[in-house]
Each structure stands twice: as C-alpha cells, then as structure tokens.
Design an enzyme around this catalytic site. Structure first.
Site, PDB file in Angstrom:
ATOM      1  N   CYS A 175      20.881 -27.274  31.205  1.00  0.00           N
ATOM      2  CA  CYS A 175      19.665 -26.260  31.746  1.00  0.00           C
ATOM      3  C   CYS A 175      18.387 -26.156  31.146  1.00  0.00           C
ATOM      4  CB  CYS A 175      20.329 -24.979  31.417  1.00  0.00           C
ATOM      5  SG  CYS A 175      20.715 -24.591  29.666  1.00  0.00           S
ATOM      6  N   GLN A 182      20.942 -20.235  36.846  1.00  0.00           N
ATOM      7  CA  GLN A 182      20.867 -21.683  36.423  1.00  0.00           C
ATOM      8  C   GLN A 182      21.956 -22.232  37.016  1.00  0.00           C
ATOM      9  OE1 GLN A 182      18.757 -23.447  33.952  1.00  0.00           O
ATOM     10  NE2 GLN A 182      19.932 -24.998  34.849  1.00  0.00           N
ATOM     11  N   ASP A 196      24.747 -27.662  26.388  1.00  0.00           N
ATOM     12  CA  ASP A 196      23.587 -26.728  26.422  1.00  0.00           C
ATOM     13  C   ASP A 196      23.519 -26.729  24.799  1.00  0.00           C
ATOM     14  OD1 ASP A 196      22.014 -24.673  26.565  1.00  0.00           O
ATOM     15  OD2 ASP A 196      23.309 -22.955  26.799  1.00  0.00           O
ATOM     16  N   ARG A 226      15.367 -10.966  32.280  1.00  0.00           N
ATOM     17  CA  ARG A 226      16.025 -11.454  31.182  1.00  0.00           C
ATOM     18  C   ARG A 226      16.283 -10.876  29.900  1.00  0.00           C
ATOM     19  NH1 ARG A 226      15.049 -17.705  29.043  1.00  0.00           N
ATOM     20  NH2 ARG A 226      16.241 -17.948  31.125  1.00  0.00           N
ATOM     21  N   HIS A 243      24.273 -16.789  32.980  1.00  0.00           N
ATOM     22  CA  HIS A 243      22.914 -17.279  33.280  1.00  0.00           C
ATOM     23  C   HIS A 243      23.331 -17.648  34.735  1.00  0.00           C
ATOM     24  CE1 HIS A 243      19.104 -18.767  33.325  1.00  0.00           C
ATOM     25  NE2 HIS A 243      19.007 -19.463  32.436  1.00  0.00           N
ATOM     26  N   ARG A 290      15.972 -24.757  40.053  1.00  0.00           N
ATOM     27  CA  ARG A 290      15.753 -23.346  39.884  1.00  0.00           C
ATOM     28  C   ARG A 290      14.954 -22.848  40.921  1.00  0.00           C
ATOM     29  NH1 ARG A 290      16.728 -21.522  34.505  1.00  0.00           N
ATOM     30  NH2 ARG A 290      16.117 -19.487  35.598  1.00  0.00           N
TER      31      ARG A 290
HETATM   32  N1  NVA Z   1      22.530 -20.687  26.244  1.00  0.00           N
HETATM   33  C1  NVA Z   1      21.022 -20.620  26.061  1.00  0.00           C
HETATM   34  C2  NVA Z   1      20.287 -20.964  27.403  1.00  0.00           C
HETATM   35  C3  NVA Z   1      18.940 -21.185  27.528  1.00  0.00           C
HETATM   36  C4  NVA Z   1      18.521 -21.429  28.760  1.00  0.00           C
HETATM   37  C5  NVA Z   1      20.281 -19.586  25.675  1.00  0.00           C
HETATM   38  O1  NVA Z   1      20.987 -18.659  25.772  1.00  0.00           O
HETATM   39  O2  NVA Z   1      19.547 -19.402  24.600  1.00  0.00           O
HETATM   40  N1   CP Z   2      17.014 -22.990  31.496  1.00  0.00           N
HETATM   41  C1   CP Z   2      16.506 -21.925  31.378  1.00  0.00           C
HETATM   42  O1   CP Z   2      16.506 -20.878  31.791  1.00  0.00           O
HETATM   43  O2   CP Z   2      15.138 -22.176  30.651  1.00  0.00           O
HETATM   44  P1   CP Z   2      14.197 -21.220  30.254  1.00  0.00           P
HETATM   45  O3   CP Z   2      14.733 -20.376  28.815  1.00  0.00           O
HETATM   46  O4   CP Z   2      13.001 -22.046  29.872  1.00  0.00           O
HETATM   47  O5   CP Z   2      13.636 -20.160  31.218  1.00  0.00           O
END
Ligand code: NVA
Ligand code: CP
Length: 330
Positions: free
Chosen positions: A269, A131, A231, A101, A128, A297
């Site tokens: 998500c 997800q 989201d 990540r 992502h 997931r």
């Molecule tokens: N769009 C959000 C998704 C979190 C899982 C972010 O990038 O923070």
């Molecule tokens: N949806 C998701 O990726 O959650 P986290 O940021 O908690 O990993």
C-alpha cells in the site's frame, strides 16, 4: 438513507463488483462520470499523516466535477475538542460526502451515526478499505481477471505477510473474502488478526466460495499465490512500541525467494521500508505493481464516491431496478 463505507464488508459481493467494474472503466476514461458537478463539496479530513490518500481524494473529487475541502485535525475545532457529533452535524448540512482518516473505528462509526451524507473510511487503526478496493482492482488488471467488464477475482489467492493485526491485514480479510478470494495471512503468533474480524471474514468466505487461512509460515502462505502483499511493521500510532523490529518480523520480509514460490505479483500500500518488510529487489523488480496500485487509489475512490452518491436507495429495500447501472443522479 446515506450508505457509508466504514469497513470492507459494508459493500456486498455484488456491490463490490459494481464498484470495481466502475473503477476499471474510470481508469480508461477519467472524466466520464461527473456526479459532483455543481460543484458539490467533499470534506476530506485527516487526523494522521497521508500522501496517497490526500492526493487521490483531492484529485478524484476534482475530476468528478466537485470541490475537495481538506481539513487537518490540527487546524480544525475537532482537534481542539469539539465533539465528533457536533462536527458531523455541521458538515452534513453543507457537504455531499465526508472522507476521514482517523484513529479508532468507533470514531468514524460515531460520525456515520450523525451523518446524512456518505462517510468514507480513509484509514482507521482497524481498517483501510479504500486501499483494498484499489488493490483488488490492481490484481484484476494484472491477472487478466476481467469478465464482462467486471473484476473476476473469485478463486484467486492473496497472501499477506507481516503484521497480521494491523488495518491492512483486517481489510484484506474482509475485502478479499467479499471478492471470493482465498486470503492467507502469515504473521508471528504475537501479531495475529483480531479473532472477531477473522470470524466475519470466514462467514463471508463461506458465502462467496473464498477462504481464510492464518499461518505462521510465510512459505506456506505465498506458495502459488496470485498476489503477495505486505505492509509496514510499524503502523501510524505504533511508533516506539516494543516487538515491532527485525527480531519479530524478519522471517516475513518479502524476498525474491518467496516471490519465486508464489509466481505472482507483489503489492504494497506504501509507504514502504526497503530492507524491512520487503527487499529492494522485490519492490523495484518485475513482479512489483505498486505504482499501478497507488494510481488505482484514484480510480477506485472515484468509483466508490460515484456509487455512493448516485445509487438508488430502493436497491437496499429490494425495490430497485437491478439493471440500473450506478451513474444516475438522485
Ligand atoms: N498500516 C499502515 C498503512 C499506511 C497506509 C498504517 O496504518 O500506518
Ligand atoms: N497507502 C496509503 O494510504 O498511503 P498514505 O498514507 O500516503 O495516504
């Protein structure tokens, strides 16, 4: 040659179906596949916060018979300026796969360029994809969309409301189009998806029978949609940016009224911000499948890792046995 999963369209439509079918199977039998027995190690690296991704990858690697190794940017040399290339050269000598990540997509692309083991995108600023695999599995589970053990999603509609320029919107475009779905993105004109990604999704949709629609009208997007999705309005790294509040996004809050127009299920998500992108009555109401989505997931990522680690290279060159199911060790 290792295959990577850096963006949703790194899987062909046929491959995405294989992974989803395996995910559905794994949801019913968590310990049926053990491709990491040894145990083989998977590096799971975080440059940003995470709850679900961390827990699902750590649990998933363990359930596959492997050893999960979590690396935080702050406590690794990568966080002190060691190059991505050098970090990858070292990891790839020891681990069986790398999950990361991070921020820009170019960072994970650089890692993949130096890796001889599969690299999996666990969220970047742009995408992502893990997800969206879980979300497609969830939609299939909740709409009875199963045929011959495969997820039959083609022809269904997915409506995403809110920040059309974020990683989730981009992944729904590519992943939904790959599944042959009709992907509708409703966002303010100031927060539309990247035009290059829209073009890629439209090209995929043309081949799969899906479609891509961009609109500023949330009602148009949700009407008759199988799944309504949103989201956060403020993704990680965007905190403090102007134009990310109620004034911009309030019309895109998923409400009971919008869910009635859809008649479908609600996905998010997570993490969710009640009273912002979604009302409490929707996310905590009968149309919400967010907890199944979160659990998926685990299954979807286990299926992806199993597929990546056991697939036959000859399939990429058209030499493989088409009937060979994912599951045989290399
Ligand atoms: N769009 C959000 C998704 C979190 C899982 C972010 O990038 O923070
Ligand atoms: N949806 C998701 O990726 O959650 P986290 O940021 O908690 O990993």
């Amino acid at each position: 040659m290792a295959r990577h999963f850096l963006r949703d369209d790194d899987l062909t439509p046929a491959e995405q179906k294989q992974v989803l079918a395996l995910a559905l199977e794994m949801a019913g039998d968590r310990f049926a596949h053990q491709p990491l027995v040894g145990p083989r190690t998977v590096a799971i690296m975080f440059d940003k916060s995470s709850t679900r991704t961390r827990v699902s990858f750590v649990t998933g690697v363990a359930e596959l018979g492997g050893s999960p190794m979590v690396l935080e940017a702050a406590s690794s040399q990568l966080g002190r300026g060691e190059s991505i290339a050098d970090t990858t050269r070292v990891l790839t000598r020891m681990v069986s796969a790398i999950v990361w990540r991070t921020f820009g997509q170019e960072r994970i692309a650089e890692m993949a360029a130096h890796a001889t083991v599969p690299v999996v995108n666990a969220l970047t600023d742009e995408f992502h994809p893990c997800q969206v695999l879980a979300d497609l599995q969830t939609i299939a589970q909740h709409t009875g969309g199963l045929a011959d053990g495969e997820a039959a999603l083609a022809g269904r509609s997915l409506a995403y409301l809110g920040d059309g320029a974020n990683n989730m919107a981009h992944s729904y475009l590519l992943g939904g189009a790959t599944a042959g779905m009709h992907v509708r993105i409703a966002s303010p004109a100031t927060h539309r998806p990247d035009p290059g990604i829209v073009a890629d999704a439209a090209a995929i949709a043309q081949r799969t029978g899906g479609s891509v629609t961009l609109t500023e009208d949330p009602r148009e997007a949700v009407t008759g949609a199988t799944a309504v999705i949103t989201d956060t309005w403020v993704s990680m790294g965007q905190e403090g940016e102007d134009g990310r509040g109620q004034q911009t996004f309030a019309p895109y809050q998923v409400t009971d009224e919008l869910m009635e127009l859809s008649g479908g299920i609600f996905l998010h998500c997570l993490p969710a911000y009640r009273g912002k992108e979604v009302s409490s009555s929707v996310i905590d109401g009968p149309a919400s499948v967010v907890w199944d989505e979160a659990e998926n997931r685990l299954h979807a990522q286990k299926a992806l890792l199993t597929w990546l680690l056991t697939r036959d290279d000859r399939d990429d060159r058209g030499e493989g046995d088409e009937a060979a199911a994912p599951g045989g060790r290399r």
